[in-house]
Design a protein around this motif. Sequence first.
Motif, PDB file in Angstrom:
ATOM      1  N   GLU A   1      -3.660 -11.273   8.581  1.00  0.00           N
ATOM      2  CA  GLU A   1      -3.546 -10.043   7.798  1.00  0.00           C
ATOM      3  C   GLU A   1      -3.654  -8.800   8.686  1.00  0.00           C
ATOM      4  O   GLU A   1      -2.750  -7.954   8.672  1.00  0.00           O
ATOM      5  N   PRO A   2      -4.741  -8.625   9.465  1.00  0.00           N
ATOM      6  CA  PRO A   2      -4.785  -7.441  10.333  1.00  0.00           C
ATOM      7  C   PRO A   2      -3.665  -7.424  11.383  1.00  0.00           C
ATOM      8  O   PRO A   2      -3.170  -6.351  11.733  1.00  0.00           O
TER       9      PRO A   2
ATOM     10  N   ILE B   1      -0.665  -8.143  11.043  1.00  0.00           N
ATOM     11  CA  ILE B   1       0.617  -7.683  10.513  1.00  0.00           C
ATOM     12  C   ILE B   1       0.437  -6.488   9.562  1.00  0.00           C
ATOM     13  O   ILE B   1       1.358  -6.130   8.832  1.00  0.00           O
ATOM     14  N   GLY B   2      -0.747  -5.902   9.586  1.00  0.00           N
ATOM     15  CA  GLY B   2      -0.963  -4.676   8.814  1.00  0.00           C
ATOM     16  C   GLY B   2      -1.036  -4.853   7.310  1.00  0.00           C
ATOM     17  O   GLY B   2      -0.669  -3.959   6.553  1.00  0.00           O
ATOM     18  N   ILE B   3      -1.506  -6.014   6.866  1.00  0.00           N
ATOM     19  CA  ILE B   3      -1.602  -6.298   5.426  1.00  0.00           C
ATOM     20  C   ILE B   3      -3.073  -6.245   4.996  1.00  0.00           C
ATOM     21  O   ILE B   3      -3.918  -6.917   5.587  1.00  0.00           O
ATOM     22  N   GLY B   4      -3.361  -5.424   3.985  1.00  0.00           N
ATOM     23  CA  GLY B   4      -4.733  -5.297   3.504  1.00  0.00           C
ATOM     24  C   GLY B   4      -4.889  -5.823   2.088  1.00  0.00           C
ATOM     25  O   GLY B   4      -3.935  -6.329   1.481  1.00  0.00           O
ATOM     26  N   ARG B   5      -6.088  -5.693   1.571  1.00  0.00           N
ATOM     27  CA  ARG B   5      -6.371  -6.135   0.192  1.00  0.00           C
ATOM     28  C   ARG B   5      -5.431  -5.456  -0.806  1.00  0.00           C
ATOM     29  O   ARG B   5      -5.226  -4.245  -0.717  1.00  0.00           O
ATOM     30  N   GLY B   6      -4.853  -6.243  -1.698  1.00  0.00           N
ATOM     31  CA  GLY B   6      -3.981  -5.687  -2.723  1.00  0.00           C
ATOM     32  C   GLY B   6      -2.518  -5.569  -2.325  1.00  0.00           C
ATOM     33  O   GLY B   6      -1.667  -5.269  -3.151  1.00  0.00           O
TER      34      GLY B   6
ATOM     35  N   ALA C   1      -0.336  -8.022  -0.698  1.00  0.00           N
ATOM     36  CA  ALA C   1       0.601  -9.157  -0.697  1.00  0.00           C
ATOM     37  C   ALA C   1      -0.055 -10.427  -1.213  1.00  0.00           C
ATOM     38  O   ALA C   1      -1.265 -10.615  -1.102  1.00  0.00           O
TER      39      ALA C   1
END
Lengths: 179, 179
Positions: B49-50, B52-57, B59
Amino acid sequence: MVINMMLEEVLKANEEFVKDFEPKKLSHMPQKKLAIVTCMDTRLTGFLEPAIGIGRGDAKIIKNAGNAAVDRDVVRSVAAAIHALGVEEVMVIGHYDCGMANVDPEKLEANMKARGVDDKVLSEVNLKEWIGAIDGEEENVMVVVEKIKESPFIPDDVPVHGLIIDLYDGKLKVLAKDE
Amino acid sequence: MVINMMLEEVLKANEEFVKDFEPKKLSHMPQKKLAIVTCMDTRLTGFLEPAIGIGRGDAKIIKNAGNAAVDRDVVRSVAAAIHALGVEEVMVIGHYDCGMANVDPEKLEANMKARGVDDKVLSEVNLKEWIGAIDGEEENVMVVVEKIKESPFIPDDVPVHGLIIDLYDGKLKVLAKDE
């Protein structure tokens, strides 16, 4: 349309991440000998791990729609985690307010038709079953715990616990502690 | 034995987490309209997640052993993400050095026997197939991309990209950009 919008964004974020990241060789064996079966829900993304104190290298995490054992895929993954990767404890962690507990088959069918899913394909399945709708979040956790435990590929001495997390306040509750 | 050791540790960590966590109501719809299919590997836990820049809510994330489409479970989860949860783009993200690409069926069978898995059960399956062994990490990503795309439940206008991440340096590589 958002086509390829996220791909560009993800690649850019990764480029930035890699600049500051110190390359590190880690074992493929989970250090806490733990496998977790949970849901694909977007509110668990980047949240469940810190909420339960699990970091990189600690645990195998298996996720699907509704942390459901509709197919054998969850049992397969848990078996691989145990027999090839040293896992000795399993947790099924559901969450309240799960989309799979609130499936409206008519609305789902209408959405699918609107996106071009073939009428014939839709007429051949029970959509609620096909999509893996669950009856209730707590009940589903217990169903999946039992499905894992009763598989002949899962050793009797591996505890399989059932838990559920509240996405609003992050609180984890034990539904069944396997001794 | 480590029985219940992790359960206690996880509950304690959660107790600490909840103390400082500000309760927050989030939408169950992923804000970046993205679903990711990836592996249960412990080195991806709390890392993908970090990276690829994906946070909570942001994806939906689907994970199993080898980000493999052995059963229909991945297609089911992706279909739910699209038709019930507004997802408009899909990424299959494999990784190098995957345990499922290095399955030794004899060693796996010996491990299973040592843990009490029944001889009869083992004699009835092709273990390499059962566990979902893959031939190669890049090839497997492309197989899963195709499996998702060819399902009649997946609309043609939803791009399904294939990517692979290097667990050592965190670098993401595009294998197939779906236009």
